[in-house]
Design a protein around this motif. Structure first.
Motif, PDB file in Angstrom:
ATOM      1  N   PHE A  15      31.242   9.922 -38.421  1.00 60.14           N
ATOM      2  CA  PHE A  15      29.934  10.571 -38.525  1.00 60.14           C
ATOM      3  C   PHE A  15      29.903  11.856 -37.699  1.00 60.14           C
ATOM      4  O   PHE A  15      29.295  12.852 -38.089  1.00 60.14           O
ATOM      5  N   ALA A  16      30.553  11.817 -36.532  1.00 60.07           N
ATOM      6  CA  ALA A  16      30.592  13.002 -35.676  1.00 60.07           C
ATOM      7  C   ALA A  16      31.339  14.142 -36.357  1.00 60.07           C
ATOM      8  O   ALA A  16      31.002  15.319 -36.189  1.00 60.07           O
ATOM      9  N   GLU A  17      32.343  13.785 -37.147  1.00 64.41           N
ATOM     10  CA  GLU A  17      33.159  14.801 -37.832  1.00 64.41           C
ATOM     11  C   GLU A  17      32.522  15.275 -39.138  1.00 64.41           C
ATOM     12  O   GLU A  17      32.506  16.475 -39.434  1.00 64.41           O
ATOM     13  N   LYS A  18      31.954  14.338 -39.920  1.00 65.85           N
ATOM     14  CA  LYS A  18      31.520  14.669 -41.273  1.00 65.85           C
ATOM     15  C   LYS A  18      30.005  14.613 -41.484  1.00 65.85           C
ATOM     16  O   LYS A  18      29.508  15.146 -42.479  1.00 65.85           O
ATOM     17  N   GLY A  19      29.274  13.922 -40.587  1.00 64.26           N
ATOM     18  CA  GLY A  19      27.856  13.687 -40.813  1.00 64.26           C
ATOM     19  C   GLY A  19      27.640  12.389 -41.574  1.00 64.26           C
ATOM     20  O   GLY A  19      28.575  11.814 -42.138  1.00 64.26           O
ATOM     21  N   PHE A  20      26.404  11.916 -41.585  1.00 65.36           N
ATOM     22  CA  PHE A  20      26.090  10.645 -42.245  1.00 65.36           C
ATOM     23  C   PHE A  20      26.347  10.700 -43.747  1.00 65.36           C
ATOM     24  O   PHE A  20      26.997   9.837 -44.322  1.00 65.36           O
ATOM     25  N   GLU A  21      25.797  11.718 -44.404  1.00 63.83           N
ATOM     26  CA  GLU A  21      25.817  11.758 -45.863  1.00 63.83           C
ATOM     27  C   GLU A  21      27.225  11.911 -46.426  1.00 63.83           C
ATOM     28  O   GLU A  21      27.545  11.370 -47.481  1.00 63.83           O
ATOM     29  N   SER A  22      28.066  12.655 -45.719  1.00 61.56           N
ATOM     30  CA  SER A  22      29.397  12.964 -46.247  1.00 61.56           C
ATOM     31  C   SER A  22      30.433  11.883 -45.939  1.00 61.56           C
ATOM     32  O   SER A  22      31.582  12.001 -46.353  1.00 61.56           O
ATOM     33  N   THR A  23      30.048  10.865 -45.206  1.00 66.93           N
ATOM     34  CA  THR A  23      30.970   9.793 -44.861  1.00 66.93           C
ATOM     35  C   THR A  23      30.717   8.590 -45.761  1.00 66.93           C
ATOM     36  O   THR A  23      29.594   8.092 -45.844  1.00 66.93           O
ATOM     37  N   SER A  24      31.753   8.133 -46.452  1.00 65.18           N
ATOM     38  CA  SER A  24      31.601   7.004 -47.374  1.00 65.18           C
ATOM     39  C   SER A  24      32.012   5.694 -46.700  1.00 65.18           C
ATOM     40  O   SER A  24      32.727   5.692 -45.684  1.00 65.18           O
ATOM     41  N   ILE A  25      31.578   4.591 -47.285  1.00 63.59           N
ATOM     42  CA  ILE A  25      31.988   3.277 -46.786  1.00 63.59           C
ATOM     43  C   ILE A  25      33.506   3.115 -46.904  1.00 63.59           C
ATOM     44  O   ILE A  25      34.154   2.539 -46.023  1.00 63.59           O
ATOM     45  N   GLN A  26      34.073   3.661 -47.986  1.00 61.18           N
ATOM     46  CA  GLN A  26      35.525   3.603 -48.166  1.00 61.18           C
ATOM     47  C   GLN A  26      36.245   4.280 -47.005  1.00 61.18           C
ATOM     48  O   GLN A  26      37.234   3.749 -46.463  1.00 61.18           O
ATOM     49  N   GLN A  27      35.752   5.435 -46.579  1.00 62.17           N
ATOM     50  CA  GLN A  27      36.363   6.136 -45.448  1.00 62.17           C
ATOM     51  C   GLN A  27      36.216   5.336 -44.158  1.00 62.17           C
ATOM     52  O   GLN A  27      37.133   5.284 -43.334  1.00 62.17           O
ATOM     53  N   ILE A  28      35.062   4.698 -43.994  1.00 59.56           N
ATOM     54  CA  ILE A  28      34.825   3.898 -42.793  1.00 59.56           C
ATOM     55  C   ILE A  28      35.787   2.713 -42.743  1.00 59.56           C
ATOM     56  O   ILE A  28      36.408   2.437 -41.711  1.00 59.56           O
ATOM     57  N   THR A  29      35.929   2.007 -43.867  1.00 58.33           N
ATOM     58  CA  THR A  29      36.801   0.825 -43.878  1.00 58.33           C
ATOM     59  C   THR A  29      38.262   1.221 -43.663  1.00 58.33           C
ATOM     60  O   THR A  29      39.005   0.528 -42.961  1.00 58.33           O
ATOM     61  N   GLU A  30      38.674   2.340 -44.252  1.00 62.26           N
ATOM     62  CA  GLU A  30      40.049   2.810 -44.049  1.00 62.26           C
ATOM     63  C   GLU A  30      40.282   3.182 -42.585  1.00 62.26           C
ATOM     64  O   GLU A  30      41.332   2.896 -42.012  1.00 62.26           O
ATOM     65  N   HIS A  31      39.289   3.823 -41.980  1.00 60.49           N
ATOM     66  CA  HIS A  31      39.402   4.234 -40.580  1.00 60.49           C
ATOM     67  C   HIS A  31      39.447   3.020 -39.654  1.00 60.49           C
ATOM     68  O   HIS A  31      40.082   3.058 -38.591  1.00 60.49           O
ATOM     69  N   CYS A  32      38.757   1.948 -40.057  1.00 57.06           N
ATOM     70  CA  CYS A  32      38.736   0.714 -39.255  1.00 57.06           C
ATOM     71  C   CYS A  32      39.933  -0.181 -39.543  1.00 57.06           C
ATOM     72  O   CYS A  32      40.233  -1.090 -38.744  1.00 57.06           O
TER      73      CYS A  32
END
Length: 278
Positions: A15-32
């Motif tokens: 979120f710090a890098e992309k903002g709320f709207e531009s961050t997808s759940i897919q990106q979050i799960t991959e990052h985690c």
């Protein structure tokens, strides 16, 4: 680390890098490094995750400021400790503070806006109690204007080091704002913000937490925390809420036991207000 906490911390980085709207759940799960299924076991949606992040940081922030205001006995130290704690917290949680400020300016999510207003009004109450204590009847007609000036200092000066990367000298900044606040409080003569205006603004979001709501949070905290002095204190505080038997001094000591635990900051804040512990 609990999976829910891991998701929140990793999502915050994105979120710090992309903002709320531009961050997808897919990106979050991959990052985690987890599956979408694992994500949905913790959060029903990205919006729920965002609101959980707001709660997590704003509960800590609000409860820390409330504690400083209520526990500082020397009035001469109060404003300094207030400002120092505010900006020290902004500095420690700079990523989240940046996101929150940016998203507040462009969000149309009603729940997000409402959540922000609730914490904003909690901060209003804390600041107002502080300026009333410091200046008393001297500012009775202008106390709400002074409160908004303090909030203006918080917002404007935080942006200097959050967005412009200016060096932060916490001691100097706190001393400078103490001086400015004293000058304004003692020389403002024309009030603009009336008590009636404040009451209109706050409706209908100022209801205090009920005993049942606090009990629910207490039970959740007790379940989350392993055996420790904090857990024992929570159990005793729950009993006190249901059937009061302890002295105010003992209740205050129990609240001190839980105050700094990351899971207990908000319930500590709610209980201090409920039991009227200074």
């Amino acid at each position: 680390m609990m999976k829910k906490q891991l998701i929140m911390e990793k999502a915050l980085e994105l979120f710090a890098e992309k903002g709320f709207e531009s961050t997808s759940i897919q990106q979050i799960t991959e990052h985690c490094g987890i599956s979408k299924g694992a994500f949905y076991l913790s959060f029903k949606s990205k919006d729920e995750l965002i609101l959980a992040l707001i709660d997590y940081f704003m509960m800590k922030f609000t409860s820390d400021i409330d504690y400083v205001v209520k526990s500082t006995k020397n009035d001469e130290d109060l404003l300094y400790k207030f400002y120092y704690t505010i900006f020290n917290s902004f500095d420690k949680h700079a990523d989240f503070a940046k996101i929150l400020i940016k998203e507040q300016m462009r969000s149309f999510n009603e729940e997000f806006i409402l959540k922000g207003r609730i914490y904003d009004q909690a901060m209003d109450t804390i600041i107002l109690s502080m300026v009333e204590r410091l200046y008393g009847d001297e500012i009775e007609q202008t106390k709400h204007d002074v409160m908004y000036c303090v909030k203006g200092f918080m917002k404007t000066y935080s942006e200097l080091f959050l967005f412009y990367n200016l060096p932060l000298d916490l001691d100097l900044l706190a001393k400078s704002l103490v001086e400015k606040t004293n000058v304004l409080a003692r020389h403002i003569t024309i009030p603009f913000i009336s008590t009636e205006l404040i009451q209109l603004r706050q409706q209908p979001m100022t209801e205090e937490a009920t005993k049942d709501q606090i009990l629910e949070i207490l039970e959740q905290n007790i379940d989350e925390i392993e055996e420790s002095i904090e857990k024992e204190s929570l159990i005793l505080l729950k009993q006190q809420l249901v059937e009061p038997t302890l002295s105010p001094a003992i209740v205050k000591g129990l609240l001190e036991n839980i105050r700094t635990h990351s899971h207990c900051k908000w319930v500590s804040y709610l209980l201090r207000n409920y039991f009227k512990i200074q």
